[in-house]
Motif scaffolding. Structure first.
Motif, PDB file in Angstrom:
ATOM      1  N   ILE A 152      11.216 -11.062   2.909  1.00 11.46           N
ATOM      2  CA  ILE A 152      11.806  -9.875   2.303  1.00 11.46           C
ATOM      3  C   ILE A 152      11.748  -9.987   0.782  1.00 11.46           C
ATOM      4  O   ILE A 152      11.384  -9.050   0.092  1.00 11.46           O
ATOM      5  N   ARG A 153      12.084 -11.128   0.266  1.00 15.83           N
ATOM      6  CA  ARG A 153      12.046 -11.291  -1.187  1.00 15.83           C
ATOM      7  C   ARG A 153      10.624 -11.220  -1.723  1.00 15.83           C
ATOM      8  O   ARG A 153      10.394 -10.675  -2.784  1.00 15.83           O
ATOM      9  N   MET A 154       9.641 -11.773  -0.986  1.00 14.78           N
ATOM     10  CA  MET A 154       8.253 -11.685  -1.434  1.00 14.78           C
ATOM     11  C   MET A 154       7.824 -10.220  -1.436  1.00 14.78           C
ATOM     12  O   MET A 154       7.154  -9.759  -2.352  1.00 14.78           O
ATOM     13  N   THR A 155       8.230  -9.484  -0.421  1.00 15.81           N
ATOM     14  CA  THR A 155       7.930  -8.058  -0.365  1.00 15.81           C
ATOM     15  C   THR A 155       8.516  -7.352  -1.581  1.00 15.81           C
ATOM     16  O   THR A 155       7.845  -6.543  -2.232  1.00 15.81           O
ATOM     17  N   ASN A 156       9.753  -7.659  -1.912  1.00 12.58           N
ATOM     18  CA  ASN A 156      10.383  -7.047  -3.080  1.00 12.58           C
ATOM     19  C   ASN A 156       9.675  -7.435  -4.369  1.00 12.58           C
ATOM     20  O   ASN A 156       9.539  -6.608  -5.283  1.00 12.58           O
ATOM     21  N   LEU A 157       9.213  -8.667  -4.456  1.00 13.36           N
ATOM     22  CA  LEU A 157       8.469  -9.094  -5.641  1.00 13.36           C
ATOM     23  C   LEU A 157       7.179  -8.296  -5.770  1.00 13.36           C
ATOM     24  O   LEU A 157       6.850  -7.809  -6.855  1.00 13.36           O
ATOM     25  N   PHE A 158       6.467  -8.133  -4.682  1.00 10.99           N
ATOM     26  CA  PHE A 158       5.229  -7.359  -4.734  1.00 10.99           C
ATOM     27  C   PHE A 158       5.509  -5.917  -5.145  1.00 10.99           C
ATOM     28  O   PHE A 158       4.763  -5.335  -5.932  1.00 10.99           O
ATOM     29  N   LEU A 159       6.584  -5.346  -4.626  1.00  7.07           N
ATOM     30  CA  LEU A 159       6.958  -3.993  -5.044  1.00  7.07           C
ATOM     31  C   LEU A 159       7.273  -3.950  -6.535  1.00  7.07           C
ATOM     32  O   LEU A 159       6.861  -3.032  -7.248  1.00  7.07           O
ATOM     33  N   GLN A 160       7.997  -4.946  -7.014  1.00  2.00           N
ATOM     34  CA  GLN A 160       8.350  -5.019  -8.437  1.00  2.00           C
ATOM     35  C   GLN A 160       7.095  -5.123  -9.306  1.00  2.00           C
ATOM     36  O   GLN A 160       7.050  -4.575 -10.406  1.00  2.00           O
ATOM     37  N   LEU A 161       6.091  -5.816  -8.797  1.00  2.00           N
ATOM     38  CA  LEU A 161       4.839  -5.982  -9.539  1.00  2.00           C
ATOM     39  C   LEU A 161       3.901  -4.787  -9.379  1.00  2.00           C
ATOM     40  O   LEU A 161       2.831  -4.749  -9.975  1.00  2.00           O
ATOM     41  N   GLY A 162       4.309  -3.809  -8.574  1.00  2.00           N
ATOM     42  CA  GLY A 162       3.491  -2.621  -8.371  1.00  2.00           C
ATOM     43  C   GLY A 162       2.304  -2.864  -7.455  1.00  2.00           C
ATOM     44  O   GLY A 162       1.278  -2.180  -7.559  1.00  2.00           O
ATOM     45  N   LEU A 163       2.447  -3.828  -6.545  1.00  2.00           N
ATOM     46  CA  LEU A 163       1.367  -4.175  -5.625  1.00  2.00           C
ATOM     47  C   LEU A 163       1.712  -3.715  -4.213  1.00  2.00           C
ATOM     48  O   LEU A 163       2.890  -3.598  -3.872  1.00  2.00           O
ATOM     49  N   PRO A 164       0.701  -3.492  -3.377  1.00  2.00           N
ATOM     50  CA  PRO A 164       0.984  -3.195  -1.973  1.00  2.00           C
ATOM     51  C   PRO A 164       1.825  -4.316  -1.363  1.00  2.00           C
ATOM     52  O   PRO A 164       1.550  -5.499  -1.607  1.00  2.00           O
ATOM     53  N   ALA A 165       2.833  -3.953  -0.610  1.00  2.00           N
ATOM     54  CA  ALA A 165       3.821  -4.951  -0.197  1.00  2.00           C
ATOM     55  C   ALA A 165       3.958  -5.122   1.311  1.00  2.00           C
ATOM     56  O   ALA A 165       4.889  -5.777   1.761  1.00  2.00           O
ATOM     57  N   ASP A 166       3.028  -4.570   2.081  1.00  2.00           N
ATOM     58  CA  ASP A 166       3.123  -4.824   3.510  1.00  2.00           C
ATOM     59  C   ASP A 166       2.586  -6.235   3.799  1.00  2.00           C
ATOM     60  O   ASP A 166       1.905  -6.836   2.970  1.00  2.00           O
ATOM     61  N   ASP A 218       0.272  -7.540   5.675  1.00  2.00           N
ATOM     62  CA  ASP A 218      -1.177  -7.755   5.612  1.00  2.00           C
ATOM     63  C   ASP A 218      -1.690  -7.747   4.175  1.00  2.00           C
ATOM     64  O   ASP A 218      -2.546  -8.551   3.815  1.00  2.00           O
ATOM     65  N   ALA A 219      -1.176  -6.845   3.367  1.00  2.18           N
ATOM     66  CA  ALA A 219      -1.614  -6.765   1.976  1.00  2.18           C
ATOM     67  C   ALA A 219      -1.225  -8.026   1.211  1.00  2.18           C
ATOM     68  O   ALA A 219      -2.000  -8.532   0.395  1.00  2.18           O
ATOM     69  N   ILE A 220      -0.042  -8.541   1.466  1.00  2.00           N
ATOM     70  CA  ILE A 220       0.397  -9.770   0.805  1.00  2.00           C
ATOM     71  C   ILE A 220      -0.493 -10.940   1.226  1.00  2.00           C
ATOM     72  O   ILE A 220      -0.952 -11.723   0.387  1.00  2.00           O
ATOM     73  N   ALA A 221      -0.760 -11.048   2.513  1.00  8.32           N
ATOM     74  CA  ALA A 221      -1.628 -12.125   3.006  1.00  8.32           C
ATOM     75  C   ALA A 221      -3.023 -12.029   2.385  1.00  8.32           C
ATOM     76  O   ALA A 221      -3.591 -13.036   1.958  1.00  8.32           O
ATOM     77  N   ARG A 222      -3.573 -10.813   2.309  1.00  4.98           N
ATOM     78  CA  ARG A 222      -4.890 -10.614   1.688  1.00  4.98           C
ATOM     79  C   ARG A 222      -4.860 -10.987   0.210  1.00  4.98           C
ATOM     80  O   ARG A 222      -5.798 -11.581  -0.317  1.00  4.98           O
ATOM     81  N   PHE A 223      -3.772 -10.616  -0.474  1.00  7.59           N
ATOM     82  CA  PHE A 223      -3.654 -10.931  -1.899  1.00  7.59           C
ATOM     83  C   PHE A 223      -3.722 -12.442  -2.109  1.00  7.59           C
ATOM     84  O   PHE A 223      -4.411 -12.925  -3.003  1.00  7.59           O
TER      85      PHE A 223
END
Length: 85
Positions: A6-20, A22-27
């Protein structure tokens, strides 16, 4: 519930990146960094993202924990390569 996710998802959102998930794993797969490149100096960030990451690391709060996890994930291949020698 995995609060780290959940926190990693929030970090990605904060950075303006896709946060699902699969997108995090691809990143992580697509943006592995050499060991000598500090997280905030990586060419994958824009200036606003760099500033946020630097401030989060200095703040030593809940953001710093997830930014540390981001750092570890983006350097994972370089660490594995070094320790496999």
């Amino acid at each position: 519930m995995d609060t780290r996710e959940i926190r990693m998802t929030n970090l990605f959102l904060q950075l303006g990146l896709p946060a699902d998930e699969d997108a995090i794993a691809r990143f992580f797969l697509d943006n592995q960094l050499p060991e000598e490149v500090p997280l905030a100096d990586a060419p994958i960030w824009n200036e606003g993202q760099r500033q946020f990451l630097r401030e989060a690391l200095k703040a030593d709060d809940e953001w710093s924990l997830v930014v540390d996890a981001l750092n570890e994930s983006l350097h994972e291949d370089a660490v594995k390569a070094r320790t496999a020698r």
